[in-house]
Each structure stands twice: as structure tokens, then as C-alpha cells.
Write a protein that holds these residues in place. Structure first.
Motif, PDB file in Angstrom:
ATOM      1  N   ARG A 111       0.961  -1.138  -0.104  1.00  0.00           N
ATOM      2  CA  ARG A 111       0.100  -0.002  -0.066  1.00  0.00           C
ATOM      3  C   ARG A 111       0.819   1.216   0.055  1.00  0.00           C
ATOM      4  O   ARG A 111       0.296   2.376  -0.156  1.00  0.00           O
ATOM      5  CB  ARG A 111      -1.060  -0.034   1.106  1.00  0.00           C
ATOM      6  N   ASN A 113       3.713   1.548  -1.866  1.00  0.00           N
ATOM      7  CA  ASN A 113       4.621   1.470  -3.063  1.00  0.00           C
ATOM      8  C   ASN A 113       5.933   0.819  -2.711  1.00  0.00           C
ATOM      9  O   ASN A 113       6.900   1.222  -3.488  1.00  0.00           O
ATOM     10  CB  ASN A 113       4.568   2.672  -3.688  1.00  0.00           C
ATOM     11  N   ILE A 301      -1.205  -2.908  -6.934  1.00  0.00           N
ATOM     12  CA  ILE A 301      -1.068  -2.195  -5.718  1.00  0.00           C
ATOM     13  C   ILE A 301      -2.015  -2.800  -4.501  1.00  0.00           C
ATOM     14  O   ILE A 301      -3.178  -2.891  -4.999  1.00  0.00           O
ATOM     15  CB  ILE A 301      -1.180  -0.579  -5.743  1.00  0.00           C
TER      16      ILE A 301
END
Length: 399
Positions: A111, A113, A301
């Protein structure tokens, strides 16, 4: 005085020559003798010249020439006009090839990256069956050399060639995950072997490079407990290949087998590119004529927090060590929206073993393990509700 250059025409009406050849094949005799009694007897001269070639023989010879030229003309017409396109493509296929360019698979992030997977460079030893010699003795000699290079049994290589050899000029991967030094050495040593290729690509690594923390120190690598969540890639089975070949999958392709890799396979995979190359008689690339670049896959993601995952894995590992419990599942969710923050199924497994091509012994160990490390008990286990059901009952009663 008698003219010494008098021309005598010894014409014999009974000559065997006929038609237009009657005059052109006959020469006149010239009498230069003063006394007619001393002349040579040439009364049959016209009947001797050319009589060994009859009109029938000449006609037969001419018809043979006409028929021969006609056959040659018709054959050339058939090859050049009627089937010209086919033979042109066949000839171009011997000189020009279309080879796929693998696309870069999409990366999976947490979450915040942070990378959870990587695509690392990889080299493979491959063979193009159509470029192998047609002579069986020479073919088996090269297969034997290929066996020595790859470590595979000759019978196994012959089995692969027999099974997938009908796929035109498509390369068949014999050995994967060669390091750079080995790939370079094989490329130099076997540059003259027809049909043998060293292909470059990438493979999936499920232990991402160390992430930079806010303090500037390197954080630990991707936790092993993400193996169930991420899943892994594996070679296409025969059933999968038959179903997905029309979608652009090749015999040498990998596909998501479990977890998110399988769930989001079409999203992560990307689209193959193509390059048009010119090859020599051994099938070796000489020059690139045109390139259609590949399209990389989409990134994914997650709602998972990498740091929370590491923390939960440590807690579960400590509990397993202290209590002696080997089979544990733990999930942390955001109660506001149901997002998964971390999820651990214990014991976990190393999904890199599958990505790199797991050997039979390692796979057997996983299967025979009584703790069933391949089983994702966080989502597939069945458990009694426990005290948490009291909240549901109470909420229902209040409602």
C-alpha cells in the motif's frame, strides 16, 4: 573450244528427298573435264546427299523439342505464377524469421508502493527443432552435445523435440536460469551449432531488494509469509498450452499458478513484442530488420502493509516456537472497509523454488510435510467461530 566451266545439272526425278528440303540439301556438280568420257559418274549425286535423315525423323525431333520446351514453360509457369506466393514465403521463411520479445511482467507493490516482487534478468538454453540437421546421424550428434551442455538425458531431449517439434520455428527451452557467465560461455562455445540458442529474458523473484527505511537503514527483505498471498509462476501445462495458445502464450511461457499471480494473470502479463530478423543457414541471427516493442504488464498495488506483514510473521513465529503449534493462521483487517493489512499462513514456503523450476526432491518434501506448508490455511482453513460469534449474535439481538 569447249567451255571448261560448263555447269551440268544431274537432276534425278527419283530422289528420296521431299518438300522444301529437296533443293536446299542438294548441290550442283561442275564438269571441268574436256572429254565427257573422263567424267566421274555423278548421276546419283542428288539421291545420296541427306537421304539418311527422313522427313519423319526430322518431324519427330522437332516435336520432342516442342514438347520439352512446353513442359519446361508450364513448370516454370506453375512455380512462378500459380504457386509463386507459396514458394516465396517458404524461401523467406528460411532467411527471415519472426521471433517474440517477452514483455516485462507487472510489479506487485504494498500500500506504500514498496516492491514485493522483482523481475531479474535470466538466460535460457533453447533449441529450434526446424534448424537441426535433417540427417539423423548429424542430428543425434548435436542432441548429444546439447545433453552434455544441459545435463538432461538424451532421451528426455528427444521426447521434448518429438512433443513440441511441430511448432514451426518456435524455440524450445531446454534449461532455464543460467547465470551470465555460463550463458556467455555456452554462447561462444556453441555458436556454430545449428538450432542452439541462448535466449535472454527475466524471471520472477519473490524476495525484493532491501527497502530504504525512514531512518536510512536497510529494512529486511520481503517476508516469507507472503508466499501464499503472492503465489508463484510456473511452466504451462499441456492443457493450459492448448487452451491459451490462441491468446499468444508460447510453450516456453510461465503463468501464474496460485495466489495473486494466478488471479491477476491477464492484468500482470503484458503483451509480447516481435522482431523480424535475418538468419544464416544455421538459424543464427545476423541482423534485425524490424522491431515491434512489447507492452509491459500492469502493476498491482495491494492493501497489504509490508511492515505490518513482517511484524505479524515475527509474532506468529514466536507463538509457534513457544507453544509448539506448527499450524497457525493470522489476519489483520481494517474494520472500516475490510481491507487486508497483513495475512499469515504458517508454516510458509519459498515460492522462489517454484519460480526457478522446483526439483522433484524439494517438491516431495513439501508434499510429505505433515504441516502442509503449501496449504493456505488463512483463506482455505475451516475453524470454529469462537467468542467472536457472540458479537454477531448480540448485534442481531439489538437490531
Amino acid at each position: 573450244m569447249t567451255n571448261p566451266f560448263k555447269i551440268f545439272d544431274f537432276y534425278n526425278p527419283s530422289s528420296d528427298l521431299r518438300g522444301k528440303y529437296k533443293k536446299s540439301w542438294i548441290e550442283d556438280a561442275m564438269d571441268i573435264e574436256s572429254d565427257a568420257t573422263n567424267r566421274l559418274s555423278v548421276s546419283h549425286t542428288r539421291t545420296y546427299i541427306g537421304t539418311s535423315i527422313s522427313d519423319l525423323n526430322v518431324k519427330i525431333f522437332l516435336w520432342i523439342i516442342i514438347v520439352g520446351i512446353s513442359v519446361i514453360f508450364l513448370r516454370v509457369f506453375y512455380l512462378q505464377i500459380i504457386n509463386g506466393g507459396y514458394y516465396h514465403n517458404l524461401a523467406e521463411g528460411n532467411r527471415i524469421r519472426i521471433r517474440p520479445i517477452a514483455s516485462e511482467r507487472g510489479i506487485i507493490f504494498d500500500r506504500f508502493n514498496k516492491e514485493l516482487v522483482q523481475n531479474v534478468p535470466s538466460f535460457s538454453l533453447a533449441v529450434v527443432p526446424q534448424d537441426l540437421p535433417r540427417d539423423e546421424e548429424k542430428r543425434q550428434k548435436i542432441i548429444k552435445q546439447l545433453s552434455e551442455i544441459s545435463g538432461l538425458d538424451v532421451g528426455r531431449i528427444n521426447e521434448i523435440l518429438k512433443k513440441y517439434g511441430s511448432y514451426g520455428y518456435e524455440s524450445l527451452v531446454i534449461k532455464e536460469n543460467l547465470n551470465y557467465e555460463t550463458a556467455l560461455k555456452l554462447y561462444v562455445e556453441n555458436a556454430a551449432l545449428p538450432g542452439i540458442l541462448i535466449e535472454s529474458g527475466s524471471r520472477r523473484s519473490y524476495f525484493a531488494k532491501d527497502q530504504k527505511s525512514t531512518t536510512g537503514k536497510n529494512a529486511s527483505s520481503t517476508p516469507k509469509s507472503l508466499s501464499h498471498l503472492l503465489g508463484y509462476l510456473g511452466k504451462l501445462s499441456d492443457t493450459e498450452l492448448s487452451k491459451l495458445r490462441d491468446d499468444g502464450y508460447l510453450q516456453s511461457d510461465n503463468i501464474g499458478k496460485t495466489g495473486l499471480e494466478k488471479k491477476y494473470e491477464p492484468y500482470l502479463r503484458g503483451t509480447y513484442g516481435r522482431k523480424k530478423i535475418e538468419v544464416n543457414a544455421s538459424g543464427k541471427e545476423q541482423s534485425i530488420l524490424a522491431v515491434d516493442p512489447p507492452k509491459p504488464g500492469n502493476n498491482l498495488i495491494l492493501s497489504v502493509d509490508l511492515e505490518a506483514q513482517k511484524k505479524m510473521e515475527n509474532l506468529v513465529s514466536d507463538v509457534a516456537e513457544k507453544t509448539g503449534k506448527k499450524k497457525i493462521a493470522a489476519i489483520a483487517m481494517d474494520p472500516r472497509n475490510g481491507e487486508i493489512i497483513s495475512m499469515v499462513s504458517w508454516p510458509a514456503f519459498d515460492n522462489n523454488k517454484f519460480s526457478e523450476g522446483i526439483d522433484r526432491e524439494t517438491y516431495k518434501n513439501y508434499i510429505d510435510d505433515a504441516n502442509r506448508p503449501l496449504f493456505n490455511r488463512a483463506i482455505a482453513g475451516v475453524y470454529p467461530p469462537g467468542s467472536t460469534i457472540k458479537l454477531v449474535v448480540s448485534a442481531a439481538a439489538l437490531q
